[in-house]
Design a protein around this motif. Structure first.
Motif, mmCIF file in Angstrom:
data_model
loop_
_atom_site.group_PDB
_atom_site.id
_atom_site.type_symbol
_atom_site.label_atom_id
_atom_site.label_comp_id
_atom_site.label_asym_id
_atom_site.label_seq_id
_atom_site.Cartn_x
_atom_site.Cartn_y
_atom_site.Cartn_z
ATOM 1 N N PHE A 224 -25.088 -6.698 -12.841
ATOM 2 C CA PHE A 224 -25.189 -7.117 -13.457
ATOM 3 C C PHE A 224 -24.308 -9.149 -13.577
ATOM 4 C CE2 PHE A 224 -24.935 -3.499 -16.484
ATOM 5 C CZ PHE A 224 -25.612 -3.666 -17.098
ATOM 6 N N THR B 118 -31.366 -4.593 -21.483
ATOM 7 C CA THR B 118 -30.996 -4.926 -22.864
ATOM 8 C C THR B 118 -29.068 -5.781 -22.562
ATOM 9 O OG1 THR B 118 -31.336 -2.814 -23.698
ATOM 10 C CG2 THR B 118 -30.125 -4.240 -25.510
ATOM 11 N N ASP B 119 -28.314 -5.480 -21.599
ATOM 12 C CA ASP B 119 -26.884 -6.050 -21.622
ATOM 13 C C ASP B 119 -27.036 -6.660 -20.687
ATOM 14 O OD1 ASP B 119 -24.599 -5.382 -22.924
ATOM 15 O OD2 ASP B 119 -23.654 -4.468 -20.614
ATOM 16 N N LEU B 120 -28.121 -6.876 -20.091
ATOM 17 C CA LEU B 120 -28.525 -7.965 -18.684
ATOM 18 C C LEU B 120 -28.827 -8.974 -19.860
ATOM 19 C CD1 LEU B 120 -28.544 -8.970 -16.097
ATOM 20 C CD2 LEU B 120 -30.935 -8.091 -16.187
ATOM 21 N N THR B 121 -29.780 -9.020 -20.633
ATOM 22 C CA THR B 121 -30.136 -10.266 -21.605
ATOM 23 C C THR B 121 -28.759 -10.558 -22.258
ATOM 24 O OG1 THR B 121 -30.594 -8.607 -23.380
ATOM 25 C CG2 THR B 121 -32.516 -9.595 -21.442
ATOM 26 N N ARG B 122 -28.136 -9.683 -23.308
ATOM 27 C CA ARG B 122 -26.791 -9.986 -23.553
ATOM 28 C C ARG B 122 -26.211 -11.326 -22.490
ATOM 29 N NH1 ARG B 122 -25.730 -5.174 -25.040
ATOM 30 N NH2 ARG B 122 -26.697 -4.850 -26.889
ATOM 31 N N LYS B 123 -25.866 -10.522 -21.518
ATOM 32 C CA LYS B 123 -24.779 -11.248 -20.450
ATOM 33 C C LYS B 123 -25.056 -11.842 -20.243
ATOM 34 C CE LYS B 123 -22.014 -7.225 -19.019
ATOM 35 N NZ LYS B 123 -22.417 -5.813 -19.231
ATOM 36 N N PRO C 60 -35.674 -7.456 -24.002
ATOM 37 C CA PRO C 60 -34.841 -6.576 -24.223
ATOM 38 C C PRO C 60 -34.816 -5.458 -24.263
ATOM 39 C CG PRO C 60 -34.098 -7.967 -26.468
ATOM 40 C CD PRO C 60 -35.365 -8.360 -25.711
ATOM 41 N N ARG D 269 -24.666 -14.742 -22.652
ATOM 42 C CA ARG D 269 -22.721 -15.383 -22.237
ATOM 43 C C ARG D 269 -22.564 -16.125 -21.093
ATOM 44 N NH1 ARG D 269 -20.049 -9.743 -22.355
ATOM 45 N NH2 ARG D 269 -22.020 -9.061 -23.515
ATOM 46 N N PRO E 142 -24.812 -1.267 -12.661
ATOM 47 C CA PRO E 142 -23.675 -0.679 -13.032
ATOM 48 C C PRO E 142 -22.816 -1.067 -11.542
ATOM 49 C CG PRO E 142 -24.539 1.144 -13.718
ATOM 50 C CD PRO E 142 -25.974 0.183 -13.197
#
Ligand code: FYN
Ligand code: ADP
Length: 587
Positions: free
Chosen positions: A22, A46-51, A41, A54, A183
């Protein structure tokens, strides 16, 4: 370097010295100046877009990947940096792929990054979630396509994607990131060292001196020279040099659609209003970043004065293009000049100065006078049509308002799609600055509207005016929610005539279904914008349309104006009826 072993006391320190897939994707993009991601996402990103958000990138989340893809591609065109679109696997990837293929066709730099499913299962076709060999599918539609399997290779993958998108002829690049990559962990220091900051991703390409000389001699021999500026010339951001070449030589020019405004459309050397006169009459044509494809009738046939569709009109062509393969694609090019437009135009200007100093012979007066006469006639004809004020409105009376508002707001970006809505806007609405007109491009694709509008507003911060046919708007209409969510200064004007081309067709079979070419009559498109908190206006007169557009531009609020025009206004396929085989057969 070995991974740091976490102890209960040293856990935080241990984590800080590790990185993962990521983070490496984020770091690689940031290192290369990518600051905005267009996407949607879902599994596995999904988590990549969040990260990413951030991590300090701007993440613009859409309602459909195709619109996110179009947004990325036009951001690439506007900025000269690759526009990045991020999608989920299989269907999301396929939705984005249309935009990637369109980017490649249009020479826009774009990177489609898609998550993908387990390689081991996909390759054995064992039926994984969203199973698809995305890399193989993307390859024929992209300039290049890559897959990264190890986190340590993310830096190389991103660098290769950026170089492929930007160098030489720009285009779309696919980057496949399998779910398992994200991951994966590795030592933070090793991760940092694996990243690459791409140096000089779009290197200048200097044309050969003899190619420049050949072009110069041909230009000097011309009696009726013409310059055609294409969207490659707009993309090159060599605005001052191009203007200097046009003005030093005094040669009349015609801008292709997305090159409008490269020089102001009101420039006295513009021959746009005499297009159908200058193409067949010119004897030497200098193409700058324009291909002799269908939009230029392949350089032959009646458009160029040939006797039949296959006949050569007799013109000699000089072609400035970064792609050495472009010349002779349709007709003979006598003087190809291969290189980047900035360098080629500068070299040509230098050669002109070296040869003639400041005494370059201007084109013969007879040629310029003949063009001026045609222009005057066409401009007068257009002025008459614009002055009429029929009830209901037609394309001309509505677009007369848009024309005034673009003139008063030359920084605004005009997005335009449709058939008649496209063709009338192109010839009626003058542009005053480079890269302000964004439209359907090489494919004549419907659906770019809201994606382009979102990107234009995000990338430039300027007011966007999107002139849409009611049919064209339908392809991306749900993105008005995106426009409202990000509070973007976008004013959508739908030229609504109740159908594809026009709205008065009936079902020839006499059955209950409507004709395939018509929509619900009197549709209230403005309510779609109101549903998400934007401003919706129904305008039935030029005065109402003007008021609503002025207010939209003043307030910078997301606005949708449903400009109701005569449902009988419009012709089948607009000005390209000849390409529609059954167009002449009336139902
Ligand atoms: C142009 N014209 C003008 C002006 N500018 N008149 C007066 N004033 C001004 N400023 C005149 C011009 O001389 C032409 O008239 C006419 O307007 C149209 O000009 P345009 O648009 O430059 O020329 P034309 O022939 O339409 O250009 C061909 C084209 C273009 C193929 C490049 O049509 C195009 O870009 N089409 C894209 C179509 C598309 O993608 N459609 C989407 C799919 S629709 P004359 O000289 O008298 O001819 C699915 O159905
Ligand atoms: P239009 O549709 O406006 O006629 P095209 O998309 O057909 O324009 O042509 C654009 C051309 O510009 C392409 O052939 C492409 O290779 C070329 N091009 C793009 N960027 C550059 C550049 N920086 N330097 C030189 N040529 C370029």
């Amino acid at each position: 370097m070995a991974l740091v072993t976490a102890t209960s006391g040293g856990e935080i320190e241990a984590q800080a010295q590790e990185t993962d897939g990521f983070q490496l994707v984020i770091d690689a993009l940031k290192l290369n100046g990518i600051d905005t991601i267009f996407g949607l996402p879902g599994i596995p990103i999904t988590d990549l877009t969040r990260k990413l958000q951030r991590g300090g990138l701007r993440v613009i989340s859409f309602r459909h990947e195709q619109n996110a893809g179009y947004a990325a591609s036009i951001a690439g065109f506007m900025t000269g940096k690759p526009g990045v679109c991020l999608t989920v696997s299989a269907p999301g990837f396929l939705n984005g792929l249309t935009a990637l293929a369109n980017a490649t066709t249009n020479c826009f730099p774009m990177i489609l990054v898609s998550g993908s499913s387990e390689r081991e299962i996909v390759d054995l076709q064992q039926g994984d979630y969203e199973e698809m060999d995305q890399l193989a599918i993307a390859r024929p539609h992209a300039k290049a396509a890559f897959r990264v399997l190890h986190a340590a290779d993310i830096g190389v993958g991103v660098a290769r994607a950026i170089r492929a998108a930007l160098s030489g002829r720009p285009g779309g690049v696919y980057l496949d990131l399998p779910a398992k990559l994200f991951p994966q962990t590795l030592d933070a220091d090793a991760g940092r060292k694996s990243l690459i900051r791409v140096v000089d991703p779009a290197p200048r390409q200097i044309p050969a001196a003899e190619a420049v000389q050949r072009a110069l001699e041909l230009l000097q021999s011309a009696e009726r020279p013409l310059i055609i500026l294409g969207k490659g010339a707009a993309y090159a951001q060599a605005d001052a040099a191009i203007r200097a070449l046009v003005e030093t030589t005094g040669i009349p020019y015609v801008p292709m659609s997305m090159a409008k405004g490269l020089l102001p459309d009101t420039h006295e050397q513009s021959a746009a209003a005499a297009r159908s006169y200058v193409l067949p009459e010119a004897d030497v044509v200098l193409l700058i970043g324009a291909r002799l494809n269908w939009l230029l009738s392949h350089g032959k046939g009646k458009t160029w004065g040939g006797k039949s569709p296959q006949d050569w009109g007799g013109q000699k062509f000089i072609q400035i293009d970064i792609s050495p393969q472009e010349a002779d694609s349709n007709v003979r090019v006598d003087a190809p000049v291969v290189g980047d437009i900035g360098s080629c135009v500068a070299a040509l200007l230098a050669a002109i100065t070296a040869t003639a100093g400041s005494n370059w012979a201007q084109p013969p007066a007879a040629w310029l006078t003949a063009i001026a006469e045609r222009k005057t006639k066409n401009v007068a004809k257009l002025a008459e049509a614009l002055a009429s004020n029929p009830t209901p409105m037609n394309f001309h009376s509505a677009l007369n308002v848009v024309r005034d508002l673009v003139k008063a707001n030359p920084d605004a970006i005009l997005v335009n799609e449709g058939a008649n809505a496209l063709d009338f806007t192109r010839s009626i609405v003058d542009m005053y600055q480079p890269r302000k007109r964004l439209d359907v491009g090489t494919w004549g694709v419907m659906g770019i509207g809201m994606g382009f509008a979102v990107a234009a507003a995000v990338v430039s911060g300027e007011q966007v005016i999107a002139v849409e046919g009611d049919s064209a708007f339908g392809f991306s209409g749900m993105e008005v929610e995106t426009i409202c969510r990000y509070r973007l200064p976008v004013c959508v004007v739908i030229l609504n005539n109740n159908g594809v081309y026009r709205g008065d067709e009936v079902n020839a079979s006499g059955g209950r279904d409507p004709s395939p070419l018509v929509f619900v009559k009197g549709a209230r498109y403005e309510k779609l914008m109101e549903a998400f908190g934007g401003v919706g206006v129904r305008a039935t007169t030029p005065a109402e349309l003007r008021r609503a557009m002025e207010e939209a531009i003043r307030s910078r609020q997301p606005t949708l104006i449903n400009a109701v025009i005569d449902e009988k206004a419009g012709t089948e396929s607009g000005r390209i009826t000849s390409l529609n085989p059954s167009a002449k057969k009336k139902p």
